[in-house]
Design a protein around this motif. Structure first.
Motif, PDB file in Angstrom:
ATOM      1  N   MET A 278     -10.170  15.388 -37.719  1.00 24.32           N
ATOM      2  CA  MET A 278      -8.841  15.062 -37.204  1.00 24.32           C
ATOM      3  C   MET A 278      -8.820  15.198 -35.683  1.00 24.32           C
ATOM      4  SD  MET A 278      -5.165  16.877 -38.022  1.00 24.32           S
ATOM      5  CE  MET A 278      -5.587  18.365 -37.130  1.00 24.32           C
ATOM      6  N   THR A 279      -8.321  14.154 -35.013  1.00 27.84           N
ATOM      7  CA  THR A 279      -8.161  14.187 -33.562  1.00 27.84           C
ATOM      8  C   THR A 279      -6.726  14.545 -33.235  1.00 27.84           C
ATOM      9  OG1 THR A 279      -9.839  12.458 -33.318  1.00 27.84           O
ATOM     10  CG2 THR A 279      -8.408  12.872 -31.441  1.00 27.84           C
ATOM     11  N   THR A 280      -6.548  15.568 -32.443  1.00 26.50           N
ATOM     12  CA  THR A 280      -5.195  16.018 -32.099  1.00 26.50           C
ATOM     13  C   THR A 280      -4.762  15.473 -30.742  1.00 26.50           C
ATOM     14  OG1 THR A 280      -5.924  18.011 -30.942  1.00 26.50           O
ATOM     15  CG2 THR A 280      -5.611  18.174 -33.351  1.00 26.50           C
ATOM     16  N   LEU A 281      -3.484  15.653 -30.454  1.00 30.58           N
ATOM     17  CA  LEU A 281      -2.940  15.255 -29.161  1.00 30.58           C
ATOM     18  C   LEU A 281      -3.692  15.963 -28.035  1.00 30.58           C
ATOM     19  CD1 LEU A 281      -0.475  13.373 -28.566  1.00 30.58           C
ATOM     20  CD2 LEU A 281       0.860  15.450 -28.199  1.00 30.58           C
ATOM     21  N   SER A 282      -3.970  17.235 -28.249  1.00 28.23           N
ATOM     22  CA  SER A 282      -4.698  18.017 -27.257  1.00 28.23           C
ATOM     23  C   SER A 282      -6.095  17.445 -27.011  1.00 28.23           C
ATOM     24  CB  SER A 282      -4.803  19.475 -27.706  1.00 28.23           C
ATOM     25  OG  SER A 282      -5.538  20.243 -26.790  1.00 28.23           O
ATOM     26  N   ASP A 283      -6.780  17.040 -28.090  1.00 28.34           N
ATOM     27  CA  ASP A 283      -8.129  16.464 -27.960  1.00 28.34           C
ATOM     28  C   ASP A 283      -8.103  15.206 -27.085  1.00 28.34           C
ATOM     29  OD1 ASP A 283      -9.173  18.399 -29.677  1.00 28.34           O
ATOM     30  OD2 ASP A 283      -8.840  17.146 -31.458  1.00 28.34           O
ATOM     31  N   VAL A 284      -7.145  14.333 -27.345  1.00 26.33           N
ATOM     32  CA  VAL A 284      -7.074  13.070 -26.611  1.00 26.33           C
ATOM     33  C   VAL A 284      -6.755  13.323 -25.141  1.00 26.33           C
ATOM     34  CG1 VAL A 284      -5.954  10.827 -26.460  1.00 26.33           C
ATOM     35  CG2 VAL A 284      -6.317  11.863 -28.683  1.00 26.33           C
ATOM     36  N   ILE A 285      -5.802  14.201 -24.888  1.00 22.73           N
ATOM     37  CA  ILE A 285      -5.434  14.505 -23.505  1.00 22.73           C
ATOM     38  C   ILE A 285      -6.634  15.078 -22.753  1.00 22.73           C
ATOM     39  CG2 ILE A 285      -4.041  16.029 -22.046  1.00 22.73           C
ATOM     40  CD1 ILE A 285      -1.785  15.728 -24.150  1.00 22.73           C
ATOM     41  N   ASN A 286      -7.369  15.988 -23.395  1.00 23.97           N
ATOM     42  CA  ASN A 286      -8.538  16.587 -22.744  1.00 23.97           C
ATOM     43  C   ASN A 286      -9.616  15.545 -22.444  1.00 23.97           C
ATOM     44  OD1 ASN A 286      -8.078  19.438 -22.342  1.00 23.97           O
ATOM     45  ND2 ASN A 286      -8.036  19.651 -24.563  1.00 23.97           N
ATOM     46  N   GLN A 287      -9.859  14.653 -23.424  1.00 23.22           N
ATOM     47  CA  GLN A 287     -10.860  13.607 -23.217  1.00 23.22           C
ATOM     48  C   GLN A 287     -10.513  12.734 -22.021  1.00 23.22           C
ATOM     49  OE1 GLN A 287     -12.588  11.118 -26.368  1.00 23.22           O
ATOM     50  NE2 GLN A 287     -11.527  12.434 -27.840  1.00 23.22           N
ATOM     51  N   ILE A 288      -9.263  12.308 -21.976  1.00 25.73           N
ATOM     52  CA  ILE A 288      -8.828  11.404 -20.912  1.00 25.73           C
ATOM     53  C   ILE A 288      -8.817  12.123 -19.567  1.00 25.73           C
ATOM     54  CG2 ILE A 288      -6.866  10.059 -20.055  1.00 25.73           C
ATOM     55  CD1 ILE A 288      -6.231   9.377 -22.985  1.00 25.73           C
ATOM     56  N   ALA A 289      -8.352  13.370 -19.550  1.00 28.11           N
ATOM     57  CA  ALA A 289      -8.321  14.133 -18.299  1.00 28.11           C
ATOM     58  C   ALA A 289      -9.728  14.308 -17.740  1.00 28.11           C
ATOM     59  CB  ALA A 289      -7.665  15.490 -18.524  1.00 28.11           C
ATOM     60  N   GLU A 290     -10.700  14.572 -18.622  1.00 28.65           N
ATOM     61  CA  GLU A 290     -12.087  14.733 -18.169  1.00 28.65           C
ATOM     62  C   GLU A 290     -12.626  13.435 -17.583  1.00 28.65           C
ATOM     63  OE1 GLU A 290     -14.183  16.140 -21.570  1.00 28.65           O
ATOM     64  OE2 GLU A 290     -13.204  18.128 -21.547  1.00 28.65           O
ATOM     65  N   ARG A 291     -12.283  12.315 -18.211  1.00 24.58           N
ATOM     66  CA  ARG A 291     -12.735  11.012 -17.699  1.00 24.58           C
ATOM     67  C   ARG A 291     -12.090  10.723 -16.338  1.00 24.58           C
ATOM     68  NH1 ARG A 291     -13.214   6.791 -22.814  1.00 24.58           N
ATOM     69  NH2 ARG A 291     -14.339   8.208 -24.211  1.00 24.58           N
ATOM     70  N   PHE A 292     -10.814  11.022 -16.221  1.00 16.70           N
ATOM     71  CA  PHE A 292     -10.129  10.810 -14.942  1.00 16.70           C
ATOM     72  C   PHE A 292     -10.740  11.683 -13.846  1.00 16.70           C
ATOM     73  CE2 PHE A 292      -5.790   9.395 -16.900  1.00 16.70           C
ATOM     74  CZ  PHE A 292      -6.327   8.141 -17.156  1.00 16.70           C
ATOM     75  N   GLU A 293     -11.059  12.921 -14.216  1.00 13.70           N
ATOM     76  CA  GLU A 293     -11.631  13.854 -13.242  1.00 13.70           C
ATOM     77  C   GLU A 293     -12.978  13.343 -12.736  1.00 13.70           C
ATOM     78  OE1 GLU A 293     -11.049  16.820 -10.827  1.00 13.70           O
ATOM     79  OE2 GLU A 293      -9.755  16.859 -12.598  1.00 13.70           O
ATOM     80  N   ARG A 294     -13.793  12.873 -13.645  1.00 12.40           N
ATOM     81  CA  ARG A 294     -15.111  12.361 -13.260  1.00 12.40           C
ATOM     82  C   ARG A 294     -15.006  11.103 -12.402  1.00 12.40           C
ATOM     83  NH1 ARG A 294     -16.442  13.520 -18.728  1.00 12.40           N
ATOM     84  NH2 ARG A 294     -16.329  11.292 -19.235  1.00 12.40           N
ATOM     85  N   ALA A 295     -13.968  10.318 -12.641  1.00 10.20           N
ATOM     86  CA  ALA A 295     -13.805   9.047 -11.924  1.00 10.20           C
ATOM     87  C   ALA A 295     -13.262   9.229 -10.516  1.00 10.20           C
ATOM     88  CB  ALA A 295     -12.867   8.129 -12.720  1.00 10.20           C
ATOM     89  N   ASP A 296     -12.837  10.451 -10.181  1.00 13.93           N
ATOM     90  CA  ASP A 296     -12.331  10.756  -8.838  1.00 13.93           C
ATOM     91  C   ASP A 296     -11.185   9.812  -8.442  1.00 13.93           C
ATOM     92  OD1 ASP A 296     -12.245  12.215  -6.485  1.00 13.93           O
ATOM     93  OD2 ASP A 296     -13.611  10.869  -5.444  1.00 13.93           O
ATOM     94  N   LEU A 297     -10.209   9.700  -9.317  1.00 18.80           N
ATOM     95  CA  LEU A 297      -9.039   8.854  -9.061  1.00 18.80           C
ATOM     96  C   LEU A 297      -8.135   9.504  -8.028  1.00 18.80           C
ATOM     97  CD1 LEU A 297      -8.100   7.921 -12.756  1.00 18.80           C
ATOM     98  CD2 LEU A 297      -9.408   6.540 -11.120  1.00 18.80           C
TER      99      LEU A 297
END
Length: 300
Positions: A1-20
């Protein structure tokens, strides 16, 4: 099961790496991820919901949108077609400024109440963009009539859309006008005097325009640039304020990072600069009597 927290963390990590770059309603990768997820799923930003499951199809959709944000550098509100500002939703589109002015928060939180006249019956929002500031003012002052002055046809259409969406057709109208024109180019449609005038005009200097992050390229240059020193629009507005502001009225203006230049150029202007605990800079107040005094000194 993927939770809201899981999705937010995944996306936040991707944004962080992308240096937006952030600054269109959020200040960091986590807040941007929360905004994306809650807006798309239509859920509240509430920590008690973080363990809630997310449908696999929604996970894919959210990750795809996050990738668009990373690859294009387009501001998230432009990707979603809407912006949440002070708890209110506004339609936005590429080519129009995204709502983010600290003026709205200061107005809604009562930070300028002590300077306001006893009654606010007429409000004018100059360089209105999506109409967000004027619409916030209409919510704050429940009986006030509000005029939104805007020159850009796309922004005017968004103003009309947002007025309708907020159920304010009876009290808020958008007027086509130009702050550089005499009487703002709309004398016949404007009220003789306003109790409150708001202005978040372009204020980026010529030298700073070339330094803006990629995200700002999706907003119109005309909504950002204001001459060599970033003050052309504000100077034009100030010149006409005595014509439209009541003697006990209040003008609220924003010049952002151009504040030091503004203060150096207009040292005799009795402006009150607001503390902005929720972020932003360069918001000042002028009372009607101070504007009249300044104009009288300028003419002698």
């Amino acid at each position: 099961m993927t939770t809201l927290s899981d999705v937010i963390n995944q996306i936040a990590e991707r944004f962080e790496r992308a240096d937006l770059f952030y600054g269109h309603g959020t200040e960091n990768a986590w807040d941007e991820a929360v905004y994306l997820v809650t807006q798309v799923l239509g859920v509240e930003d509430d920590r008690s919901l973080l363990a809630a499951p997310v449908d696999p199809g929604d996970v894919v959709r959210l990750l795809d949108l996050a990738q668009v944000r990373i690859q294009t550098r387009k501001p998230l509100p432009h990707i979603l077609g809407s912006a949440r500002y002070l708890g209110l939703d506004f339609a936005v589109a590429e080519g129009v400024m995204i709502p983010r002015s600290p003026i709205g928060g200061a107005l809604a939180d009562g930070q300028m109440d002590r300077w306001l006249p006893s009654s606010v019956a007429h409000v004018l929002d100059l360089c209105a963009g999506t109409g967000c500031l004027g619409i916030v003012a209409a919510h704050v002052f429940g009986a006030a009539k509000v005029d939104l002055l805007e020159i850009d046809s796309q922004a005017i259409a968004l103003c009309q859309q947002n007025i309708l969406a907020h159920g304010l057709v009876e009290r808020v109208q958008v007027i086509e006008g130009d702050v550089f024109a005499e009487s703002f180019g709309a004398a016949a449609q404007l009220v003789d005097k306003y109790d409150l005038i708001l202005a978040n005009p372009p204020y980026v200097s010529e030298s700073q325009m070339g330094l803006l992050p990629e995200e700002y390229r999706f907003e119109p240059e005309a909504g950002l640039a204001s001459g060599k020193q970033g003050l052309a629009h504000m100077e034009a507005i100030l010149a006409q304020l005595p014509r439209y502001l009541t003697a006990d009225g209040l003008f609220v203006g924003e010049v952002g990072a151009t504040q030091p230049t503004f203060q150096a150029q207009l040292p005799g202007l009795n402006a009150t600069w607001l503390d902005l605990p929720y972020g932003g800079e360069g918001v000042f107040l002028l009372e009607g009597q101070d504007i009249s005094s300044h104009t009288a000194r300028q003419s002698t």
